[in-house]
Design a protein around this motif. Structure first.
Motif, PDB file in Angstrom:
ATOM      1  N   UNK A   1      -9.271  -3.627   1.958  1.00 39.74           N
ATOM      2  CA  UNK A   1      -9.936  -3.647   3.440  1.00 39.74           C
ATOM      3  C   UNK A   1      -9.734  -2.447   4.000  1.00 39.74           C
ATOM      4  N   UNK A   2     -10.713  -2.238   5.120  1.00 39.68           N
ATOM      5  CA  UNK A   2     -11.006  -1.354   5.928  1.00 39.68           C
ATOM      6  C   UNK A   2      -9.958  -0.985   7.089  1.00 39.68           C
ATOM      7  N   UNK A   3      -8.877  -2.329   7.031  1.00 37.71           N
ATOM      8  CA  UNK A   3      -7.787  -2.318   7.979  1.00 37.71           C
ATOM      9  C   UNK A   3      -6.437  -1.622   7.728  1.00 37.71           C
ATOM     10  N   UNK A   4      -6.479  -1.240   6.170  1.00 37.11           N
ATOM     11  CA  UNK A   4      -5.224  -0.516   5.987  1.00 37.11           C
ATOM     12  C   UNK A   4      -4.911   0.792   6.572  1.00 37.11           C
ATOM     13  N   UNK A   5      -3.638   0.880   6.811  1.00 38.87           N
ATOM     14  CA  UNK A   5      -3.037   2.103   7.675  1.00 38.87           C
ATOM     15  C   UNK A   5      -2.201   2.659   6.543  1.00 38.87           C
ATOM     16  N   UNK A   6      -2.511   4.075   6.310  1.00 39.30           N
ATOM     17  CA  UNK A   6      -1.807   4.705   5.199  1.00 39.30           C
ATOM     18  C   UNK A   6      -0.355   5.026   5.588  1.00 39.30           C
ATOM     19  N   UNK A   7       0.043   4.762   6.876  1.00 37.04           N
ATOM     20  CA  UNK A   7       1.495   5.036   7.172  1.00 37.04           C
ATOM     21  C   UNK A   7       2.219   3.734   6.665  1.00 37.04           C
ATOM     22  N   UNK A   8       1.722   2.479   6.303  1.00 35.32           N
ATOM     23  CA  UNK A   8       2.271   1.471   5.973  1.00 35.32           C
ATOM     24  C   UNK A   8       2.327   1.021   4.411  1.00 35.32           C
ATOM     25  N   UNK A   9       3.109   2.213   3.914  1.00 33.93           N
ATOM     26  CA  UNK A   9       3.119   2.108   2.336  1.00 33.93           C
ATOM     27  C   UNK A   9       4.594   1.873   1.855  1.00 33.93           C
ATOM     28  N   UNK A  10       4.535   1.485   0.498  1.00 32.89           N
ATOM     29  CA  UNK A  10       5.888   1.360   0.007  1.00 32.89           C
ATOM     30  C   UNK A  10       5.689   1.547  -1.638  1.00 32.89           C
ATOM     31  N   UNK A  11       6.836   2.148  -2.206  1.00 30.14           N
ATOM     32  CA  UNK A  11       6.570   2.268  -3.851  1.00 30.14           C
ATOM     33  C   UNK A  11       7.071   1.146  -4.495  1.00 30.14           C
ATOM     34  N   UNK A  12       6.107   1.075  -5.712  1.00 28.01           N
ATOM     35  CA  UNK A  12       6.473  -0.025  -6.390  1.00 28.01           C
ATOM     36  C   UNK A  12       6.892   0.377  -7.882  1.00 28.01           C
ATOM     37  N   UNK A  13       7.817  -0.372  -8.795  1.00 24.34           N
ATOM     38  CA  UNK A  13       8.111   0.001  -9.813  1.00 24.34           C
ATOM     39  C   UNK A  13       7.155  -0.188 -10.941  1.00 24.34           C
ATOM     40  N   UNK A  14       6.046  -1.152 -10.953  1.00 28.16           N
ATOM     41  CA  UNK A  14       5.067  -1.225 -11.748  1.00 28.16           C
ATOM     42  C   UNK A  14       4.439   0.152 -12.240  1.00 28.16           C
ATOM     43  N   UNK A  15       4.208   0.822 -11.027  1.00 32.23           N
ATOM     44  CA  UNK A  15       3.643   2.169 -10.898  1.00 32.23           C
ATOM     45  C   UNK A  15       4.189   3.209 -10.396  1.00 32.23           C
TER      46      UNK A  15
END
Length: 68
Positions: free
Chosen positions: A7-21
């Protein structure tokens, strides 16, 4: 947003780490439509897919903007 489409609406400030990567970040994105209560739409940059994540799955220590 369809699977495999960023999506072009993604905000790079709204992230979270995931255990699968380890070391990678997934992003929350705004979405219209029906979702289950407490499930948030997200985008995995590594796998290039959208998915839903539960509030309970967000780890401690995510940025304040993500937690909000």
């Amino acid at each position: 947003m369809r699977l495999g489409q960023r999506s072009d609406d993604l905000d790079d400030d709204l992230w979270f780490p995931r255990v699968h990567h380890p070391g990678a970040r997934d992003l929350l994105y705004p979405a219209a439509g029906n979702t289950s209560w407490g499930r948030l739409p997200a985008w995995c940059e590594t796998r290039q897919v959208s998915f839903r994540v539960s509030l309970d799955e967000l780890p401690d220590g995510v940025p304040e903007a993500t937690r909000y």
